[in-house]
Design an enzyme around this catalytic site. Sequence first.
Site, PDB file in Angstrom:
ATOM      1  N   GLY A   1       0.785  -1.236   0.000  1.00 53.53           N
ATOM      2  CA  GLY A   1       0.000   0.000   0.000  1.00 53.53           C
ATOM      3  C   GLY A   1       0.814   1.281   0.000  1.00 53.53           C
TER       4      GLY A   1
ATOM      5  N   ASP B   1      -5.594   2.855  10.234  1.00 52.65           N
ATOM      6  CA  ASP B   1      -7.010   2.532  10.395  1.00 52.65           C
ATOM      7  C   ASP B   1      -7.253   2.086  11.832  1.00 52.65           C
ATOM      8  OD1 ASP B   1      -9.663   1.932   9.835  1.00 52.65           O
ATOM      9  OD2 ASP B   1      -9.205  -0.015   8.975  1.00 52.65           O
TER      10      ASP B   1
ATOM     11  N   VAL C   1     -11.278   3.715   1.156  1.00 55.75           N
ATOM     12  CA  VAL C   1     -10.726   4.464   0.024  1.00 55.75           C
ATOM     13  C   VAL C   1      -9.779   3.598  -0.816  1.00 55.75           C
ATOM     14  CG1 VAL C   1     -10.909   6.715   1.175  1.00 55.75           C
ATOM     15  CG2 VAL C   1      -8.824   5.363   1.461  1.00 55.75           C
TER      16      VAL C   1
ATOM     17  N   ARG D   1      -4.540   0.405  -7.259  1.00 56.47           N
ATOM     18  CA  ARG D   1      -3.374   1.031  -6.609  1.00 56.47           C
ATOM     19  C   ARG D   1      -2.769   2.109  -7.500  1.00 56.47           C
ATOM     20  NH1 ARG D   1      -2.046  -2.179  -2.153  1.00 56.47           N
ATOM     21  NH2 ARG D   1      -2.339  -4.409  -2.395  1.00 56.47           N
TER      22      ARG D   1
HETATM   23  P1  5GP Z   1      -4.616  -0.934  10.427  1.00 58.18           P
HETATM   24  O1  5GP Z   1      -6.051  -1.310  10.653  1.00 58.18           O
HETATM   25  O2  5GP Z   1      -3.711  -2.005  10.930  1.00 58.18           O
HETATM   26  O3  5GP Z   1      -4.304   0.430  10.960  1.00 58.18           O
HETATM   27  O4  5GP Z   1      -4.419  -0.823   8.860  1.00 58.18           O
HETATM   28  C1  5GP Z   1      -4.061  -1.959   8.142  1.00 58.18           C
HETATM   29  C2  5GP Z   1      -4.134  -1.881   6.667  1.00 58.18           C
HETATM   30  O5  5GP Z   1      -5.493  -1.974   6.278  1.00 58.18           O
HETATM   31  C3  5GP Z   1      -3.635  -0.643   5.974  1.00 58.18           C
HETATM   32  O6  5GP Z   1      -2.234  -0.615   5.829  1.00 58.18           O
HETATM   33  C4  5GP Z   1      -4.317  -0.835   4.630  1.00 58.18           C
HETATM   34  O7  5GP Z   1      -3.566  -1.727   3.840  1.00 58.18           O
HETATM   35  C5  5GP Z   1      -5.639  -1.462   5.010  1.00 58.18           C
HETATM   36  N1  5GP Z   1      -6.705  -0.455   5.016  1.00 58.18           N
HETATM   37  C6  5GP Z   1      -7.261   0.164   6.077  1.00 58.18           C
HETATM   38  N2  5GP Z   1      -8.215   1.043   5.673  1.00 58.18           N
HETATM   39  C7  5GP Z   1      -8.230   0.984   4.319  1.00 58.18           C
HETATM   40  C8  5GP Z   1      -8.993   1.668   3.306  1.00 58.18           C
HETATM   41  O8  5GP Z   1      -9.852   2.538   3.519  1.00 58.18           O
HETATM   42  N3  5GP Z   1      -8.722   1.315   2.016  1.00 58.18           N
HETATM   43  C9  5GP Z   1      -7.801   0.374   1.670  1.00 58.18           C
HETATM   44  N4  5GP Z   1      -7.636   0.114   0.379  1.00 58.18           N
HETATM   45  N5  5GP Z   1      -7.061  -0.285   2.610  1.00 58.18           N
HETATM   46  C10 5GP Z   1      -7.285   0.026   3.902  1.00 58.18           C
HETATM   47 MG    MG Z   2      -1.207  -1.949   4.244  1.00 59.45          MG
END
Ligand code: 5GP
Ligand code: MG
Length: 181
Positions: free
Chosen positions: A43, A102, A152, A164
């Site tokens: 990402g 997130d 998103v 991407r």
């Molecule tokens: P975390 O929940 O551990 O903070 O985020 C983990 C991963 O979830 C992020 O690095 C990303 O790859 C994916 N992610 C979280 N929210 C989104 C979003 O709104 N869109 C996309 N495409 N991936 C997301």
């Molecule tokens: Mg990620």
Amino acid sequence: MHQDIARVLIDEEVIEKRLDIIADRILEEFSGRQFVVIVILKGALVFTADVLRRMPIPLEIECINVASYHGETKSSGRVDFLDAKLPLVEGRSVLLIDDILDTGRTLVAVEEKLREQGAQMVKSCVLLSKDKERAAEVEADHVGFHIGDEFVVGYGLDYKGLYRNLPYIGILKSEIVEASR
Ligand code: 5GP
Ligand code: MG
């Protein structure tokens, strides 16, 4: 590809301008200290490539692969390190780059791992931070944009491996998400 997008949330020009500021702030933060950049794939790939080209200093780039499991199936959440070997960070200053904050689980797990491996200093930078309650208490040191709690794609972020390469951050049309369910 563009026809699958319902709404552009952050356009290319706005991203470009913000990157100039983020790059300057990061350089200021490390103030002449050597550091290694660790990119969380996939990402953060696009964001990292663009932001690092605004830093005219010699630096090393390393990548790590993690998989996170969220929500429904595993309520506790888990972050797995997928690489056989992690970058060597003992005694080093690290800039960790991810696409989006997130739940916060990824950033917490990776930062913890790097400290465990002996990193002397770890600073984090994310392109996006969702304004929401996190599973883990964490905020990145550098944030491109704060956004609402919606899914998103673009500028590195995917939906089922696609989108991407969109040059902006957008929201998918609901029929695209529903059709692939
Ligand atoms: P975390 O929940 O551990 O903070 O985020 C983990 C991963 O979830 C992020 O690095 C990303 O790859 C994916 N992610 C979280 N929210 C989104 C979003 O709104 N869109 C996309 N495409 N991936 C997301
Ligand atoms: Mg990620």
